[in-house]
Design an enzyme around this catalytic site. Sequence first.
Site, PDB file in Angstrom:
ATOM      1  N   LEU A   1      35.526  22.261  40.788  1.00 36.44           N
ATOM      2  CA  LEU A   1      36.862  22.799  40.662  1.00 36.44           C
ATOM      3  C   LEU A   1      36.590  24.174  40.673  1.00 36.44           C
ATOM      4  O   LEU A   1      35.954  24.823  39.713  1.00 36.44           O
ATOM      5  CB  LEU A   1      37.481  22.502  39.322  1.00 36.44           C
ATOM      6  CG  LEU A   1      37.863  21.028  39.169  1.00 36.44           C
ATOM      7  CD1 LEU A   1      38.568  20.809  37.886  1.00 36.44           C
ATOM      8  CD2 LEU A   1      38.739  20.301  40.235  1.00 36.44           C
ATOM      9  N   GLU A   2      37.081  25.118  41.637  1.00 37.49           N
ATOM     10  CA  GLU A   2      36.934  26.572  41.393  1.00 37.49           C
ATOM     11  C   GLU A   2      38.478  27.002  41.352  1.00 37.49           C
ATOM     12  O   GLU A   2      39.263  26.915  42.152  1.00 37.49           O
ATOM     13  CB  GLU A   2      36.421  26.836  43.150  1.00 37.49           C
ATOM     14  CG  GLU A   2      36.173  28.447  43.180  1.00 37.49           C
ATOM     15  CD  GLU A   2      35.706  29.052  44.220  1.00 37.49           C
ATOM     16  OE1 GLU A   2      35.820  30.046  44.528  1.00 37.49           O
ATOM     17  OE2 GLU A   2      35.503  27.972  45.242  1.00 37.49           O
ATOM     18  N   LEU A   3      38.591  27.508  40.082  1.00 40.04           N
ATOM     19  CA  LEU A   3      39.992  27.938  39.553  1.00 40.04           C
ATOM     20  C   LEU A   3      40.151  29.461  39.692  1.00 40.04           C
ATOM     21  O   LEU A   3      39.233  30.268  39.479  1.00 40.04           O
ATOM     22  CB  LEU A   3      40.192  27.244  38.404  1.00 40.04           C
ATOM     23  CG  LEU A   3      39.874  25.819  38.279  1.00 40.04           C
ATOM     24  CD1 LEU A   3      40.259  25.390  36.805  1.00 40.04           C
ATOM     25  CD2 LEU A   3      40.729  24.937  39.338  1.00 40.04           C
TER      26      LEU A   3
END
Length: 301
Positions: free
Chosen positions: A271-273
């Site tokens: 997950l790259e948020l």
Amino acid sequence: SGLLRTELHGPKVCKPEGPPSETTLRIERKLLSADKMMVQLQIVDEEVKDVSQCIYCRTAATSTTGPSPVSFLRVHGRPLKTLEDRLTVLDKVGQLVADSCEEISQAQATDRVVPEKFHGSAKMILGGIAFYKSLLPEWVKPEPVEDLVPVPLKAGVEAEWAIYNEPKGVCVNITPWNAPATISLANAISMLAAGNHVVIKPPELVPTVSAVLRRLCQRYLSGYVWVEEGGKEVVERLIDEGADHVSFTGGGEIAKIVAARCGQMLTPMTLELGGKSPAFVDAGLDEGMLRSIVQEILETK
């Protein structure tokens, strides 16, 4: 319904399988009577000879009965086991990027992606390709491991031990609207370098970019990368198909939903948020410089 049914007279053809193709199929229809129509088919792409395959490929992109992207790539994807295979596919991505900067830039301008020019991202992706190519010889090389088996358990048998790094399989790359082409391709090269096939799910908010990515991947990366267009239901279906890894780039609230769905399938994820890259404007800037900096921040977020 997006389906075409007709009778093919002549050699028997096999039931087709595969992602949508760039092959052009010309169809001429002539009504012979109230209940009979003559359909004449002409294949423009000389590499494809199977008429039924062309019909199927043209409807697969919009038909819910088409092949599953994850299962198709898992079974029918082109080989990515050897060093030569991976170097080849990275070169193909590099060719796609080098040939298509203007086309992608025009698509991003149509969908109001900021910045619209793809040339800077292209240099970054080409640099990434060179970086992964330099790492690949070590990645595919077996890693020798010390023999720690106790002597009594060896029973007189000596063996050499090594660790082989194997690809996970099929990865799903879910990308955001603010950098659709960049993140689609930048994430894909790392997955391909590791020997994985890739399903890219571009954002539905940039339909022109999504369509261009689909056509380009069909042209340059067929059998390696599948671009699946659509919205929330497509993401749910791709996760439920049992991908081997899911990468999501976007906001935290949507990430919670994606993570929960992946958790049901025990699918590992990355997950790259957003919200992790704050920008600070220092004091002492003149009005012109301050205006320029604020404009740059607003236009790239």
